[in-house]
Design a protein around this motif. Sequence first.
Motif, short mmCIF file in Angstrom:
data_model
loop_
_atom_site.label_atom_id
_atom_site.label_comp_id
_atom_site.label_asym_id
_atom_site.label_seq_id
_atom_site.Cartn_x
_atom_site.Cartn_y
_atom_site.Cartn_z
N ALA A 1 0.85 -1.20 0.00
CA ALA A 1 0.00 0.00 0.00
C ALA A 1 0.88 1.25 0.00
CB ALA A 1 -0.92 -0.01 1.22
N ALA A 2 1.95 1.21 0.79
CA ALA A 2 2.85 2.36 0.85
C ALA A 2 3.59 2.54 -0.48
CB ALA A 2 3.85 2.17 1.99
N LEU A 3 3.92 1.44 -1.10
CA LEU A 3 4.67 1.52 -2.36
C LEU A 3 3.88 2.26 -3.45
CD1 LEU A 3 7.19 0.69 -3.99
CD2 LEU A 3 5.99 -1.40 -4.63
N THR A 4 2.61 1.88 -3.64
CA THR A 4 1.85 2.53 -4.71
C THR A 4 1.61 4.02 -4.41
OG1 THR A 4 -0.12 1.56 -3.73
CG2 THR A 4 0.73 0.50 -5.73
N SER A 5 1.61 4.38 -3.12
CA SER A 5 1.47 5.81 -2.80
C SER A 5 2.79 6.54 -3.05
CB SER A 5 1.05 5.99 -1.34
OG SER A 5 -0.20 5.41 -1.12
N ALA A 6 3.89 5.92 -2.63
CA ALA A 6 5.20 6.54 -2.84
C ALA A 6 5.46 6.71 -4.34
CB ALA A 6 6.29 5.69 -2.19
N ILE A 7 5.00 5.72 -5.12
CA ILE A 7 5.16 5.82 -6.58
C ILE A 7 4.52 7.10 -7.10
CG2 ILE A 7 4.33 4.79 -8.76
CD1 ILE A 7 4.71 2.02 -7.45
N SER A 8 3.31 7.38 -6.62
CA SER A 8 2.60 8.55 -7.16
C SER A 8 3.31 9.84 -6.76
CB SER A 8 1.14 8.56 -6.71
OG SER A 8 1.05 8.84 -5.33
N LEU A 9 3.90 9.86 -5.58
CA LEU A 9 4.60 11.07 -5.15
C LEU A 9 5.87 11.28 -5.96
CD1 LEU A 9 4.10 10.50 -1.33
CD2 LEU A 9 3.30 12.52 -2.57
N LEU A 10 6.60 10.19 -6.17
CA LEU A 10 7.82 10.32 -6.96
C LEU A 10 7.48 10.64 -8.42
CD1 LEU A 10 10.90 10.18 -7.04
CD2 LEU A 10 10.77 7.73 -7.38
N GLU A 11 6.37 10.09 -8.90
CA GLU A 11 5.97 10.35 -10.28
C GLU A 11 5.63 11.83 -10.49
OE1 GLU A 11 6.20 8.83 -12.98
OE2 GLU A 11 4.93 10.02 -14.31
N ALA A 12 4.92 12.42 -9.52
CA ALA A 12 4.53 13.82 -9.67
C ALA A 12 5.79 14.68 -9.87
CB ALA A 12 3.75 14.29 -8.46
N LEU A 13 6.81 14.41 -9.07
CA LEU A 13 8.04 15.21 -9.14
C LEU A 13 8.83 14.88 -10.41
CD1 LEU A 13 8.67 14.62 -5.40
CD2 LEU A 13 8.54 16.91 -6.39
#
Length: 463
Positions: free
Chosen positions: A319-331
């Motif tokens: 669950a944390a991974l897919t959220s971290a992915i979205s944060l890194l993707e935005a940047l």
Amino acid sequence: MTSNTSKTGFNSSFGAIMAAAGSAVGLGNIWRFPYICGKYGGGAFLLVYIFFVFFIGMVLMMSEFVIGRRSKEAPIRAYATLCPKHTSWKLVGLLGLITCFLILAIYLVISGWTLNYFWESLTGTLSSIPINGFKLHFNTFASSAVRPAVFIVAFLIFTFLVIVGGVQKGIERVSKLLMPILVVLLIVMCVRSLTLEGASEGVAYLFNPDFTKLTGEGVLAALGQALFSLSVGMGVMIVYGSYLPVDDNILKTSMWITLCDFFIAVLSGVAIFPAVFACGQEPTGGPGLVYEVLPVVFQSFGGLGTVFATVFFLLLSLAALTSAISLLEALTAWLNKNGMRRFSAALLISVLVVFLSIAASFAYGDADNAKTSLSNGIWYDIKIAEMSIYEFLDKLTGTYLPPICAFLTIIFFGWVMKKEDIMDELSNHGTVKIGYFNVFYYFLVRFVAPVALLVVLVAGIIK
Ligand code: PHE
């Protein structure tokens, strides 16, 4: 299902829903929601939360999707493209990206802990700890320097690899795989929890409405949680919006994501609290719940405890991974749109964020620890505004920045962007009938959401 042939967007509506739901479903659902729900009156809190999730959070999500798909840009330029006359709106995009960066830094600390606990469950270390030793175990681990940093880096490498894989082959594919696994694991946990003797007390704690506990603070917590949980306000959904297929129905997609996020939060409560009560433990939230109370609960399961602990920490890591992915993707998307290669952009952000993240990890601690034999991180005593770096980041990203960004975004959307453009995008240029919904939606956008966000902000600041 719709499909998208462009290389830079999601391939299907289903993939888009999984990716955005992956962003939404995270640590916030599993370790924060159940706790605040119980604390502020169970069913009573739930009613308020449902209102905020669907009438403010989802409205913001639709707005960010519209901004993203209409402009086909990452946050900063999205504002400039949609409002060329007043380019200072770009600053809202910038603030959103700074927020993403800071959230990512603190998110990585907790994700690293989770990955460590997954590893310790898998290798049997956790099951060898005596039942009253988990507090000390967590404290010794979290306040040490090397091990948490190693797991932060490991977790970030997974995140980085997905981003480098690209939007379709990385994010979309991984989300389509992980989200269903996550739901199955969660249901397994729910069944286990509900079939324990004494489980009903936990169910009652979560759902029985107690309006006397629903304080003003509880209402504020509900809105803050709704924003954080749906990942709205800081521009992540603008980026995902720019990847939506052109014929995707934004209303339907947002509805699915919101429902998914909401039910996973409720299911997490059902997976955790009945078990906590059945084992005679105290309901808490945050690190105390996940790393100190739950291991005790798992140990009381006997032989199968290790399996359930492993399943749970795997679930939380995914669950944390897919959220971290979205944060890194935005940047990454922002740098990528400015001409930097995807790989270099993701690498640059990762290197920068890992320093802040490790600094926050070094600064983890608790004022109470000084009175007991528990230790604090080596940088715990470095203070910014009387807070450690960890507490400072936690406060900024948990209380202040998301509602500020969300408020500015909704003002831009409701009062600066043209209504015709919004409706054109929501209706896919008139091909999807939205009927009277647009009147209702626009009312929420212009009045209800800004006022609610402003109240939360002011209340949060003067508290
Ligand atoms: N929604 C995520 C959670 O519930 C956190 C998050 C916030 C992710 C903002 C992306 C952007 O844990």
